[in-house]
Design an enzyme around this catalytic site. Structure first.
Site, PDB file in Angstrom:
ATOM      1  N   ALA A 272      10.347   3.008  -1.870  1.00  0.00           N
ATOM      2  CA  ALA A 272      11.759   2.500  -2.100  1.00  0.00           C
ATOM      3  C   ALA A 272      11.679   1.249  -2.641  1.00  0.00           C
ATOM      4  O   ALA A 272      12.535   0.896  -3.527  1.00  0.00           O
ATOM      5  CB  ALA A 272      12.351   2.274  -0.535  1.00  0.00           C
TER       6      ALA A 272
ATOM      7  N   PRO B  98       0.758  -1.231  -0.022  1.00  0.00           N
ATOM      8  CA  PRO B  98      -0.116  -0.069   0.125  1.00  0.00           C
ATOM      9  C   PRO B  98       0.879   1.259   0.015  1.00  0.00           C
ATOM     10  O   PRO B  98       1.912   1.387   0.608  1.00  0.00           O
ATOM     11  CB  PRO B  98      -0.841   0.049   1.247  1.00  0.00           C
ATOM     12  CG  PRO B  98      -0.171  -1.228   2.190  1.00  0.00           C
ATOM     13  CD  PRO B  98       0.634  -2.113   1.094  1.00  0.00           C
TER      14      PRO B  98
ATOM     15  N   ASP C 285      14.800   2.875   4.699  1.00  0.00           N
ATOM     16  CA  ASP C 285      13.821   1.870   4.008  1.00  0.00           C
ATOM     17  C   ASP C 285      14.497   1.269   2.752  1.00  0.00           C
ATOM     18  O   ASP C 285      14.438   0.294   2.627  1.00  0.00           O
ATOM     19  CB  ASP C 285      12.850   2.985   3.426  1.00  0.00           C
ATOM     20  CG  ASP C 285      11.669   3.271   4.244  1.00  0.00           C
ATOM     21  OD1 ASP C 285      11.967   3.218   5.557  1.00  0.00           O
ATOM     22  OD2 ASP C 285      10.584   3.934   3.703  1.00  0.00           O
TER      23      ASP C 285
ATOM     24  N   SER D 195       6.605   1.271   0.203  1.00  0.00           N
ATOM     25  CA  SER D 195       6.355   1.227  -1.151  1.00  0.00           C
ATOM     26  C   SER D 195       7.113   2.038  -2.182  1.00  0.00           C
ATOM     27  O   SER D 195       7.670   1.560  -3.265  1.00  0.00           O
ATOM     28  CB  SER D 195       4.944   1.658  -1.162  1.00  0.00           C
ATOM     29  OG  SER D 195       4.665   2.289  -2.494  1.00  0.00           O
TER      30      SER D 195
ATOM     31  N   ALA E 205       1.604   4.447   3.578  1.00  0.00           N
ATOM     32  CA  ALA E 205       1.293   3.605   4.435  1.00  0.00           C
ATOM     33  C   ALA E 205       2.330   3.009   5.689  1.00  0.00           C
ATOM     34  O   ALA E 205       2.347   2.074   6.349  1.00  0.00           O
ATOM     35  CB  ALA E 205       0.367   2.336   4.274  1.00  0.00           C
ATOM     36  N   GLY E 206       3.589   3.277   5.312  1.00  0.00           N
ATOM     37  CA  GLY E 206       4.744   3.042   6.240  1.00  0.00           C
ATOM     38  C   GLY E 206       5.323   1.730   5.802  1.00  0.00           C
ATOM     39  O   GLY E 206       5.751   1.047   6.614  1.00  0.00           O
ATOM     40  N   LEU E 207       4.838   1.121   4.911  1.00  0.00           N
ATOM     41  CA  LEU E 207       5.558  -0.316   4.285  1.00  0.00           C
ATOM     42  C   LEU E 207       6.465  -0.250   3.308  1.00  0.00           C
ATOM     43  O   LEU E 207       6.973  -1.238   2.774  1.00  0.00           O
ATOM     44  CB  LEU E 207       4.413  -1.213   3.905  1.00  0.00           C
ATOM     45  CG  LEU E 207       3.213  -1.334   5.154  1.00  0.00           C
ATOM     46  CD1 LEU E 207       2.158  -2.463   4.607  1.00  0.00           C
ATOM     47  CD2 LEU E 207       4.204  -2.234   6.369  1.00  0.00           C
TER      48      LEU E 207
HETATM   49  O1  PMV Z   1       7.071   6.128   6.571  1.00  0.00           O
HETATM   50  P1  PMV Z   1       8.071   5.304   6.139  1.00  0.00           P
HETATM   51  O2  PMV Z   1       7.873   3.754   6.118  1.00  0.00           O
HETATM   52  O3  PMV Z   1       8.695   5.855   4.837  1.00  0.00           O
HETATM   53  O4  PMV Z   1       9.269   5.105   7.340  1.00  0.00           O
HETATM   54  C1  PMV Z   1       9.802   6.505   7.631  1.00  0.00           C
HETATM   55  C2  PMV Z   1      10.774   6.237   8.845  1.00  0.00           C
HETATM   56  C3  PMV Z   1      11.151   7.648   9.522  1.00  0.00           C
HETATM   57  O5  PMV Z   1      12.190   7.351  10.360  1.00  0.00           O
HETATM   58  C4  PMV Z   1       9.927   8.239   9.811  1.00  0.00           C
HETATM   59  C5  PMV Z   1      11.813   8.487   8.487  1.00  0.00           C
HETATM   60  C6  PMV Z   1      13.380   7.955   7.812  1.00  0.00           C
HETATM   61  O6  PMV Z   1      13.431   8.535   6.854  1.00  0.00           O
HETATM   62  O7  PMV Z   1      13.735   7.171   8.495  1.00  0.00           O
END
Ligand code: PMV
Length: 317
Positions: A110, A101, A152, A108, A104-106
């Site tokens: 990268a 997704p 990521d 995507s 959504a923090g997973l």
């Molecule tokens: O939201 P994501 O899955 O791209 O995670 C980012 C992680 C952070 O620490 C918030 C940002 C980073 O660049 O490390």
């Protein structure tokens, strides 16, 4: 070459997000239940050096030159071509699909960059090393969200559990006891750049206070690293809860995440926290064989739009 394909997992941050941008350590793992894929094949109809891009998930089906030059997919294709310095290749079609997704923090963004870099470089007979893939993907991350830590692109390139600190070689984590996670999506799209810049504003308003919070998150992460390597899984849960409280002081949680986190804890998760940028996106709950079913169901009942159950298994040597 006639055709080639590449695929990459998603990722989840177990500890240390946000603080990692300020040079504290973080821990991340690949999530193989979601994937992005790139498939390249020769385009007999095209002219030399032409790339046709097909990304049905986001409604793209066009010659690259007709797509906005600042589109992340276009920028990634151009950067790998430039890196390889090969422009006179026979036309090809690049098809991209992803079950990760978006926002959504997973991981995507990268993950898609990495499959593009790997597929194009292999297709042009210059497969890049993991280190080169990681560096190029990091450049792309900088374009999308300004000041990425690089976690990521690193965890997705190498697809192993990592202990990560900016500007340092990552450490491969030796997981000694199976870790099982339920990852639950709030359904709220949240751009990492947005939450990272909110945290930057907080930090600028009071560097001393926020440096202390980042430092505390770093300590929690270091302890978690030891616990993972020593198989103290039960105790990891408390550290996740501690990490979540610290993230709340950075204002990156939100009511939807808090509801899911609370529900998972009540249903027997060892611990739970948001994962990634926050302000929406996904949360993670550390579970056992006994609690996994219940926690998963409770998360869905509490409003998660989707859940993923994933395990990080000890490496068999
Ligand atoms: O939201 P994501 O899955 O791209 O995670 C980012 C992680 C952070 O620490 C918030 C940002 C980073 O660049 O490390």
């Amino acid at each position: 070459m006639v055709s080639i394909s590449s695929s990459s997992p998603g990722k989840s941050i177990l500890f240390g997000e946000h603080a990692v941008v300020y040079d504290q350590p973080a821990i991340a793992v690949p999530v193989h239940q979601v994937k992005s894929n790139a498939f390249i094949r020769l385009n007999h109809q095209g002219k030399t050096g032409e790339i046709w891009i097909e990304a049905p998930d986001i409604g793209i089906n066009a010659n690259m030159i007709d797509i906005s030059s600042d589109h992340p997919i276009v920028m990634t294709c151009k950067s790998v071509i430039k890196y390889l310095n090969i422009y006179d290749f026979p036309a090809f079609r690049l098809k991209l699909t992803s079950s990760i997704p978006i926002a959504a923090g997973l991981g995507s963004g990268a993950s898609v960059s990495i499959v593009i870099i790997r597929a194009i470089s292999s297709y042009l007979d210059h497969p890049l090393s993991d280190n080169e893939v990681n560096n190029l993907a990091f450049e792309m991350e900088k374009l999308y969200h300004g000041t990425p830590s690089g976690i990521d692109n690193t965890v997705i390139t190498y697809a192993v559990p990592i202990y990560f600190k900016r500007h340092q070689p990552f450490r491969l984590i030796n997981v000694t006891q199976k870790l099982m996670l339920v990852i639950a999506d709030t359904g709220i799209k949240s751009l990492t750049s947005h939450s990272v810049s909110n945290v930057r504003k907080l930090y600028n308003s009071n560097p001393e206070r926020y440096s202390k919070i980042f430092y505390q998150i770093g300590k929690v992460t270091e302890t978690a690293y030891q616990f993972i390597e020593n198989g103290k899984t039960e105790q990891l849960g408390n550290l996740m809860n501690e990490n979540q409280s610290l993230l709340q002081t950075l204002n990156v949680s939100c009511s939807e995440l808090d509801v899911l986190i609370e529900a998972a804890r009540k249903a027997g998760a060892l611990g739970a926290k948001l994962s990634g940028g926050g302000l929406g996106g996904n949360m993670i709950a550390l579970v056992t064989d006994q609690s996994v079913k219940k926690v998963n169901q409770v998360l869905l009942d509490a409003g998660a739009v989707n859940t993923i159950i994933t395990t990080i298994d000890p490496k068999i040597i």
